[in-house]
Every structure is written in structure tokens, then in C-alpha cells.
Design an enzyme around this catalytic site. Structure first.
Site, short mmCIF file in Angstrom:
data_model
loop_
_atom_site.label_atom_id
_atom_site.label_comp_id
_atom_site.label_asym_id
_atom_site.label_seq_id
_atom_site.Cartn_x
_atom_site.Cartn_y
_atom_site.Cartn_z
N LYS A 1 -23.09 -32.36 145.13
CA LYS A 1 -22.46 -31.59 144.06
C LYS A 1 -22.06 -30.24 144.62
O LYS A 1 -22.90 -29.49 145.13
CB LYS A 1 -23.44 -31.43 142.91
CG LYS A 1 -22.86 -30.64 141.77
CD LYS A 1 -23.77 -30.70 140.57
CE LYS A 1 -23.23 -29.86 139.45
NZ LYS A 1 -24.14 -29.85 138.31
N ARG B 1 -18.88 -26.01 131.13
CA ARG B 1 -19.81 -24.92 130.78
C ARG B 1 -19.49 -24.35 129.41
O ARG B 1 -20.39 -23.93 128.69
CB ARG B 1 -19.78 -23.85 131.87
CG ARG B 1 -20.40 -24.36 133.17
CD ARG B 1 -20.32 -23.35 134.31
NE ARG B 1 -20.72 -23.96 135.57
CZ ARG B 1 -20.56 -23.39 136.76
NH1 ARG B 1 -20.03 -22.17 136.85
NH2 ARG B 1 -20.94 -24.02 137.86
N LYS C 1 -23.54 -20.40 141.55
CA LYS C 1 -24.52 -21.44 141.86
C LYS C 1 -24.53 -21.80 143.35
O LYS C 1 -24.98 -22.88 143.73
CB LYS C 1 -24.25 -22.68 140.99
CG LYS C 1 -24.33 -22.40 139.48
CD LYS C 1 -24.35 -23.67 138.64
CE LYS C 1 -24.49 -23.35 137.14
NZ LYS C 1 -24.58 -24.58 136.31
N GLU D 1 -27.44 -34.94 152.58
CA GLU D 1 -27.94 -34.94 151.19
C GLU D 1 -28.15 -36.37 150.69
O GLU D 1 -29.17 -36.68 150.09
CB GLU D 1 -26.93 -34.23 150.25
CG GLU D 1 -26.97 -32.71 150.28
CD GLU D 1 -28.16 -32.14 149.50
OE1 GLU D 1 -29.00 -32.91 149.01
OE2 GLU D 1 -28.23 -30.90 149.40
N LYS E 1 -19.35 -35.05 143.35
CA LYS E 1 -18.77 -34.25 142.26
C LYS E 1 -18.33 -32.89 142.74
O LYS E 1 -19.11 -32.25 143.44
CB LYS E 1 -19.83 -34.10 141.17
CG LYS E 1 -19.40 -33.29 140.01
CD LYS E 1 -20.43 -33.34 138.94
CE LYS E 1 -20.16 -32.22 137.99
NZ LYS E 1 -21.35 -31.74 137.40
N SER F 1 -14.63 -31.77 134.23
CA SER F 1 -13.93 -31.14 133.11
C SER F 1 -12.69 -30.38 133.59
O SER F 1 -11.68 -30.37 132.90
CB SER F 1 -14.90 -30.19 132.40
OG SER F 1 -15.43 -29.24 133.31
N TYR G 1 -13.79 -38.17 131.10
CA TYR G 1 -13.60 -37.88 129.68
C TYR G 1 -12.46 -38.73 129.10
O TYR G 1 -12.27 -38.76 127.90
CB TYR G 1 -13.33 -36.38 129.49
CG TYR G 1 -14.48 -35.54 130.01
CD1 TYR G 1 -15.64 -35.39 129.27
CD2 TYR G 1 -14.43 -34.95 131.28
CE1 TYR G 1 -16.72 -34.65 129.76
CE2 TYR G 1 -15.49 -34.21 131.78
CZ TYR G 1 -16.63 -34.08 131.02
OH TYR G 1 -17.70 -33.36 131.52
C1 PBG Z 1 -24.98 -29.19 134.90
C2 PBG Z 1 -23.74 -29.98 135.06
C3 PBG Z 1 -22.45 -29.48 135.29
C4 PBG Z 1 -21.60 -30.58 135.21
C5 PBG Z 1 -22.39 -31.71 134.99
N1 PBG Z 1 -23.71 -31.32 134.90
C6 PBG Z 1 -21.95 -28.09 135.48
C7 PBG Z 1 -22.53 -27.19 136.48
O1 PBG Z 1 -23.25 -27.60 137.39
O2 PBG Z 1 -22.29 -25.99 136.35
C8 PBG Z 1 -20.11 -30.52 135.34
C9 PBG Z 1 -19.35 -31.58 134.64
C10 PBG Z 1 -17.91 -31.29 134.45
O3 PBG Z 1 -17.38 -30.25 134.89
O4 PBG Z 1 -17.27 -32.11 133.80
N2 PBG Z 1 -25.83 -29.12 135.97
#
Ligand code: PBG
Length: 357
Positions: free
Chosen positions: A225, A235, A248, A264, A279, A305, A344
Site C-alpha cells: 500500500k 478519507r 502517512k 512486503e 493499492k 477513490s 466503487y
Molecule cells: C485506511 C484505508 C484507506 C483506503 C482503504 N483503507 C485510506 C488511507 O490509507 O488513507 C483507501 C481506499 C480508497 O482510496 O478508495 N487505512
């Protein structure tokens, strides 16, 4: 150059593949005996030689859940996506099941007053997500339910872990994440999907699940990720964006790295991950491809998203052929090696696939 035995497996696989490709190229007759357009001429012929297929089995539908009854809220940065109260989430789950979608993924919008420094609400067995899981399981027992394991919807600072002396503390976060995982397993969640990026969490969760008797609860590790600019609408949806202090980067991966992605994934498989996730998806198809080629384990990808917003707003502005681009991006995920895609668009794509069948 002589090959040494310690050449990484991924590199060796690549070399063997490249040798095969070279041979194919030299044994192929040239033009006009070979006209690659021949097979592209008819729909039936294109279908016959298609290398990759996209079906409803490859899709997971993420849903955002809120408190209330009959409540639905629009999410400004995700046109067409809504937060749903549990009763409406049950209806959505029924619809998903009837369309043949194998699983849904649930994300909570936690009341702001319930968020604190240490994500206490994440471990409350009666929190929104646990109630949603129980309610959906009772009404739609045969759809898979996936829950995120991460603290960002529950912390007052918007981070996925616990802050100790100004840092996201790995091992302190693990304690809370494991408790969160257990309450979600107890609620009936089928697949726990840790997206927190703490080191060692897959091993810690697997051990805790085995000890508590949840031997069949699956772990889908967000193994790879990235610290990405594509998460902003998510968010907004879970209400953590406005609260987030800093970034992050101390736990999510550097977009520049893919060797590290292999490490990982190797660690998470060794610790007991049943499936792994890459992701975001579209900008990281090279990583997805490498992971699938190297390990051959169930490999998922998340059409985030930001990707959703990019396609939706681009289409609304007339710059993108919406439906074609949605199907194209999902097919590209499949071609790169994704077994399943969190998107989505899952419901509308499932509807389209059903109509075409
Ligand atoms: C939370 C999480 C996130 C997403 C899935 N789980 C956001 C982040 O890590 O800030 C993102 C999903 C998306 O953008 O559709 N840990």
C-alpha cells in the site's frame, strides 16, 4: 553475464519468459503470412482469441456505512457513491448477492465524538462496523464480508496507528489492531483486510485468530500500500481526511519502490496472508504484475477513490468515454494479474456484465 544462484526468483522468472518471447518472435512468419488484424475483424473472432476475461467473480464492492435508519449521504468527492445506514447497506448487500458479486467490503463513518487518540471505538464489539456485519450476515448469509483493519476511521488524528511521542508506534498499534481484528471476526467478518501497514501485523493477527478459534477467518493483507495522493475522496467518505495531521509516509510505501513491494509480500505470505492487495491500482500495474508473477498467490488490487473520482469527473467533463474507460481499466487490472478488484463501480459493472451475458 554468468547467472549466480542468488539471482532473485522474480528476475529468473523474467529471464525465462523473455527467452520464450524471443523464440516466438523468430519463429513467426512475416507479413503477409502474418496479419495480426485477421483475428480482430469480427466480434466472435476477437472473443475467441481474447487472453483475459472480466467477470462478476472478479469484483468486490466497497460500501460506506453510517449510523441511522433509512439514511443515505452523498460524498461530494465521489459522485454516485453514498454512505448508507445499516438497513440500506443490507439492501445493497442483497442487490450485490443477486448480481453474483462474491463479496462486499465495509468501511465505517465513525461519529466524530467517538474518535479518540487510541481508537477505542475500533475495539468495541458493538461498534458500527460490527453491527453492520452482524445485520448483513443475518439477512444475506452467502455474500462474503470484508472489513478493513486499520485505525484511521477511529482516531482523532486520522492515522492508521497509535501515536507515541509524536511517532506512529508500530508495536503499540499492533496491540490495538489485533483487538480490532478479533471483534470483527467475532461479529462474523469473513475476510479481515489489514490496511494499516504496520510491520508484523499479519503474523500477530493470524496467531490471535488461531488461538481464539477463528481458523477459517481469512486474511487479505494490503501488503503493498503506497503513500498515495489517490486516497483523498475515501478519507472524505470515512471522515478522516479533515482530521489527518501530517502524512502517512512513515508506514505506507514510497511510490518509487517495487523491490520493497516484493519483500512486503514475501513477509506477509510467510506470516499467513491468504491473499495480498496492491493499492492503488492503475499507476501500479507493474507492481501488480510482478507480485502475481513472482508469488502466484491470490492477488487483489484496489481501484481507489481517487481513480474513481478521476474517471467520474473526467467523464462528467466530457473528456473520458465513461463506460468504455471503466471496463478498460478493470480489464487492464485483470491483464496485469489481479484476481479480484475492489471498485466503487462494482455494482454497475456487474449489472452491465449481466445484461451482456
Ligand atoms: C485506511 C484505508 C484507506 C483506503 C482503504 N483503507 C485510506 C488511507 O490509507 O488513507 C483507501 C481506499 C480508497 O482510496 O478508495 N487505512
Amino acid at each position: 553475464m554468468p547467472q549466480s544462484d542468488d539471482t532473485p526468483l522474480s528476475l529468473r522468472t523474467e529471464r525465462i519468459k523473455r527467452a520464450g518471447e524471443k523464440q516466438r518472435a523468430t519463429t513467426q512468419p512475416g507479413f503477409p503470412a502474418t496479419r495480426l488484424r485477421r483475428t480482430r475483424m469480427q466480434d466472435w473472432s476477437r472473443r475467441l482469441v481474447r487472453e483475459t476475461h472480466l467477470g462478476v467473480d472478479n469484483l468486490v464492492w466497497p460500501l460506506f456505512v453510517i449510523e441511522g435508519d433509512g439514511a443515505r449521504q452523498t460524498i461530494e468527492s465521489m459522485p454516485g457513491v453514498e454512505r448508507l445506514s445499516i438497513d440500506l447497506a443490507i439492501e445493497a448487500a442483497k442487490e450485490a448477492f443477486e448480481l453474483g458479486l462474491p463479496a462486499i467490503a465495509l468501511f465505517p463513518y465513525t461519529e466524530i465524538g467517538l474518535r479518540d487518540e487510541v481508537a477505542s471505538e475500533a475495539c468495541n464489539p458493538a461498534n458500527l462496523i460490527c453491527r453492520a456485519v452482524r445485520a448483513i450476515k443475518a439477512e444475506v448469509p452467502d455474500i462474503g464480508i470484508i472489513c478493513d483493519v486499520a485505525l484511521d476511521p477511529y482516531t482523532s488524528h486520522g492515522h492508521d496507528g497509535i501515536i507515541v511521542e509524536g511517532e506512529i508506534d508500530n508495536d503499540r498499534s499492533l496491540e490495538v489492531l489485533v483487538r480490532q481484528a478479533l471483534v470483527q471476526a467475532e461479529a462474523g467478518c469473513d475476510i479481515l483486510a489489514p490496511s494499516d501497514m504496520m510491520d508484523g501485523r499479519i503474523g500477530a493477527m493470524r496467531a490471535a485468530l488461531e488461538e481464539a478459534g477463528y481458523t477459517n477467518t481469512k486474511l487479505l493483507s494490503y501488503a503493498v500500500k503506497y503513500a498515495s495522493g489517490f486516497y483523498a475522496p475515501f478519507r472524505d467518505a470515512v471522515g478522516s481526511g479533515a482530521m489527518l495531521k501530517g502524512d502517512k509516509q512513515s508506514y505506507q510505501m514510497d511510490p518509487a519502490n517495487s523491490e520493497e513491494a516484493i519483500r512486503e509480500v514475501a513477509l506477509d505470505i510467510a506470516e499467513g496472508a491468504d491473499m495480498v492487495m496492491i493499492k492503488p491500482g492503475l499507476p501500479y500495474l507493474d507492481v501488480l504484475y510482478r507480485v502475481k508473477q513472482t508469488f502466484g498467490v491470490p492477488t487483489f488490487a484496489y481501484q481507489t477513490s481517487g481513480e474513481y473520482a478521476m474517471l467520474s469527473t473526467g467523464a462528467a467533463n466530457g473528456c473520458i468515454a465513461r463506460d468504455a474507460a471503466i471496463m478498460e481499466t478493470l480489464m487492464c487490472y485483470r491483464r496485469a494479474g489481479a484476481d479480484a478488484i475492489f471498485t466503487y463501480f462494482a455494482r454497475e459493472v456487474a449489472e452491465r456484465l449481466k445484461a451482456e451475458a
